[in-house]
Design an enzyme around this catalytic site. Structure first.
Site, PDB file in Angstrom:
ATOM      1  CE1 TYR A 277      -3.964  -2.696   5.343  1.00 59.42           C
ATOM      2  CE2 TYR A 277      -3.098  -0.645   4.436  1.00 59.42           C
ATOM      3  CZ  TYR A 277      -3.686  -1.881   4.252  1.00 59.42           C
ATOM      4  OH  TYR A 277      -4.005  -2.307   2.981  1.00 59.42           O
TER       5      TYR A 277
ATOM      6  CE  LYS B 229      -1.560  -4.492   2.803  1.00 59.04           C
ATOM      7  NZ  LYS B 229      -1.780  -5.557   1.836  1.00 59.04           N
TER       8      LYS B 229
ATOM      9  CG  HIS C 273     -10.115   3.880   1.213  1.00 56.04           C
ATOM     10  ND1 HIS C 273     -10.411   2.536   1.262  1.00 56.04           N
ATOM     11  CD2 HIS C 273      -8.881   4.009   1.755  1.00 56.04           C
ATOM     12  CE1 HIS C 273      -9.406   1.889   1.812  1.00 56.04           C
ATOM     13  NE2 HIS C 273      -8.459   2.752   2.123  1.00 56.04           N
TER      14      HIS C 273
ATOM     15  CB  SER D  62      -0.859  -0.017   1.258  1.00 55.29           C
ATOM     16  OG  SER D  62      -1.414   1.265   1.475  1.00 55.29           O
ATOM     17  CB  SER D  63       0.589   4.580  -1.556  1.00 51.72           C
ATOM     18  OG  SER D  63      -0.725   4.873  -1.159  1.00 51.72           O
ATOM     19  CB  CYS D  64      -0.357   3.964   4.021  1.00 60.42           C
ATOM     20  SG  CYS D  64      -0.716   2.266   4.425  1.00 60.42           S
TER      21      CYS D  64
HETATM   22  O1  GFB Z   1      -9.199   7.691   1.623  1.00 66.30           O
HETATM   23  P1  GFB Z   1      -8.740   7.940   2.985  1.00 66.30           P
HETATM   24  O2  GFB Z   1      -9.602   7.451   4.095  1.00 66.30           O
HETATM   25  O3  GFB Z   1      -7.328   7.339   3.145  1.00 66.30           O
HETATM   26  O4  GFB Z   1      -8.628   9.547   3.200  1.00 66.30           O
HETATM   27  P2  GFB Z   1      -5.786   7.786   3.266  1.00 66.30           P
HETATM   28  C1  GFB Z   1      -7.972  10.365   2.275  1.00 66.30           C
HETATM   29  C2  GFB Z   1      -8.161  11.811   2.666  1.00 66.30           C
HETATM   30  O5  GFB Z   1      -9.518  12.173   2.452  1.00 66.30           O
HETATM   31  C3  GFB Z   1      -7.851  12.154   4.116  1.00 66.30           C
HETATM   32  C4  GFB Z   1     -10.018  12.871   3.575  1.00 66.30           C
HETATM   33  O6  GFB Z   1      -7.211  13.401   4.167  1.00 66.30           O
HETATM   34  C5  GFB Z   1      -9.249  12.254   4.741  1.00 66.30           C
HETATM   35  O7  GFB Z   1      -9.312  13.089   5.870  1.00 66.30           O
HETATM   36  N1  GFB Z   1     -11.487  12.736   3.678  1.00 66.30           N
HETATM   37  C6  GFB Z   1     -12.370  13.741   3.556  1.00 66.30           C
HETATM   38  C7  GFB Z   1     -12.181  11.606   3.932  1.00 66.30           C
HETATM   39  N2  GFB Z   1     -13.615  13.307   3.780  1.00 66.30           N
HETATM   40  C8  GFB Z   1     -13.531  11.982   4.001  1.00 66.30           C
HETATM   41  C9  GFB Z   1     -14.529  10.986   4.290  1.00 66.30           C
HETATM   42  O8  GFB Z   1     -15.712  11.242   4.386  1.00 66.30           O
HETATM   43  N3  GFB Z   1     -14.053   9.703   4.447  1.00 66.30           N
HETATM   44  C10 GFB Z   1     -12.716   9.391   4.336  1.00 66.30           C
HETATM   45  N4  GFB Z   1     -12.338   8.119   4.487  1.00 66.30           N
HETATM   46  N5  GFB Z   1     -11.770  10.329   4.099  1.00 66.30           N
HETATM   47  C11 GFB Z   1      -5.579   5.307   3.867  1.00 66.30           C
HETATM   48  C12 GFB Z   1      -4.877   4.518   4.912  1.00 66.30           C
HETATM   49  O9  GFB Z   1      -5.183   6.594   4.058  1.00 66.30           O
HETATM   50  O10 GFB Z   1      -5.193   4.942   2.559  1.00 66.30           O
HETATM   51  C13 GFB Z   1      -4.930   3.096   4.621  1.00 66.30           C
HETATM   52  O11 GFB Z   1      -5.427   4.842   6.168  1.00 66.30           O
HETATM   53  C14 GFB Z   1      -4.667   2.744   3.167  1.00 66.30           C
HETATM   54  O12 GFB Z   1      -3.998   2.507   5.458  1.00 66.30           O
HETATM   55  C15 GFB Z   1      -5.377   3.642   2.205  1.00 66.30           C
HETATM   56  O13 GFB Z   1      -3.303   2.772   2.894  1.00 66.30           O
HETATM   57  C16 GFB Z   1      -4.952   3.451   0.764  1.00 66.30           C
HETATM   58  O14 GFB Z   1      -5.209   7.904   1.919  1.00 66.30           O
HETATM   59  O15 GFB Z   1      -5.599   8.974   4.148  1.00 66.30           O
END
Ligand code: GFB
Length: 306
Positions: free
Chosen positions: A135, A139, A178, A106-108
């Site tokens: 996580y 990974k 996400h 994962s890119s994280c």
């Molecule tokens: O997609 P996301 O949950 O994953 O969030 P990450 C990406 C960005 O979108 C963050 C914002 O800055 C969130 O704060 N965001 C805005 C939201 N509104 C929302 C919402 O309603 N829901 C969500 N989920 N985000 C994950 C990792 O990080 O990426 C995992 O936690 C995994 O481990 C995945 O690697 C690919 O990109 O921040």
């Protein structure tokens, strides 16, 4: 791989796994198997599955995932699940002489303040983003485990590092999803209930690289057929967007006319995740679906099925 290779998609019911399975079927591969009801957390069940099916090729797409909130809420589940499944599949792939395995990281896995765009050599060069550290460590363990089997046993285990995937069949749940699925759902619900505003988490400033699920599945098949190196390879679309731009584009696709409010009390997570995709591009692979096209396809699906 050839059309008759015996192929095991571990995690065939996950978002990425089901897309990989679909892409294999579409491309005419004939002997494809999934988990077949086995519990991948149980080594003896995984071993039985390998013995019964004797796969030559393995796509390791299994394990729990989730968005930023799920990562903060369930770090133990995410870490344990990914560690144990990865250990079981990789060990059995070795025991049963699998010819080639693709592990999806994962890119994280990259450091929080990584130089952008992130190159594969940047892994383990700095501290991780705290919201998804557990996580990410799991990974990274998977990346290193694949490498360890290659070093000790000469196993052809390769590692792909995908950008943030989105598309039909994603998890659209309120808390665990996400950002793409979350915002499609929020804006659609606001539209149909005539709500005036939608809350978007964080500042809107973080940047993410999004890859449409069919492009990611296609990239997985491509590297299975064209990449054998020990170093991981990034699987991205090549363009990063701010969450603000993403929210505006989703608003347009969904046709939501209300306003967007940024909830700055919610976490931003990693400031930027943009992948350096030179390696896969140099091999000749290109994505086919733009962010807007992908969002349109995803919204159409969500309206019908989601
Ligand atoms: O997609 P996301 O949950 O994953 O969030 P990450 C990406 C960005 O979108 C963050 C914002 O800055 C969130 O704060 N965001 C805005 C939201 N509104 C929302 C919402 O309603 N829901 C969500 N989920 N985000 C994950 C990792 O990080 O990426 C995992 O936690 C995994 O481990 C995945 O690697 C690919 O990109 O921040």
């Amino acid at each position: 791989m050839n059309n008759c290779s015996t192929i095991f998609v571990a995690g065939n019911d996950t978002f990425i796994g089901s897309a990989v399975l679909g892409a294999l079927k579409k491309d005419g591969y004939l002997n494809i198997y999934g988990d077949e009801g086995k519990n991948l957390r149980d080594l003896s069940q995984v071993d039985k599955l390998f013995r019964a099916r004797n796969p030559e090729i393995v796509f390791l797409t299994a394990g729990k995932t989730g968005g930023i909130a799920a990562n903060m809420k369930y770090p133990a589940d995410l870490m344990f699940d990914n560690l144990i499944i990865t250990c079981n599949i990789i060990e059995c792939a070795h025991r049963h002489n699998v010819k080639k395995l693709l592990y999806l990281a994962s890119s994280c896995s990259y450091p929080r303040d990584c130089v952008q765009p992130m190159t594969e050599t940047s892994l383990l060069t700095g501290p991780l983003e705290p919201t998804n550290e557990a996580y990410a460590v799991a990974k990274i363990a998977g990346i290193k485990l694949s490498h360890a089997y290659r070093c000790q046993y000469g196993s052809n285990f390769i590692v792909g590092i995908p950008a943030n995937a989105f598309g039909p069949c994603d998890d659209f749940s309120e808390e665990d999803s996400h950002v793409v699925a979350a915002l499609i759902r929020k804006m659609h619900e606001a539209k149909v209930t005539n709500r005036k505003q939608v809350e978007v988490w964080g500042t809107g400033n973080p940047r993410r690289e999004f890859i449409f699920i069919d492009d990611l599945a296609d990239a997985c098949l491509f590297i299975m057929n064209n990449y054998d190196e020990p170093e991981p390879i990034n699987l991205g679309s090549g363009t990063a967007f701010s969450i603000r731009d993403l929210a505006e584009t989703i608003r347009e696709v969904v046709g939501f006319n209300g306003s967007i409010v940024y909830e700055t009390s919610k976490p931003d997570g990693m400031p930027i995740k943009s992948l350096d995709n030179s390696k896969i591009r140099d091999l000749g692979w290109r994505p086919h679906v733009s962010l807007k096209e992908g969002l349109t396809i995803t919204y159409e699906w969500y309206r019908k099925v989601g």
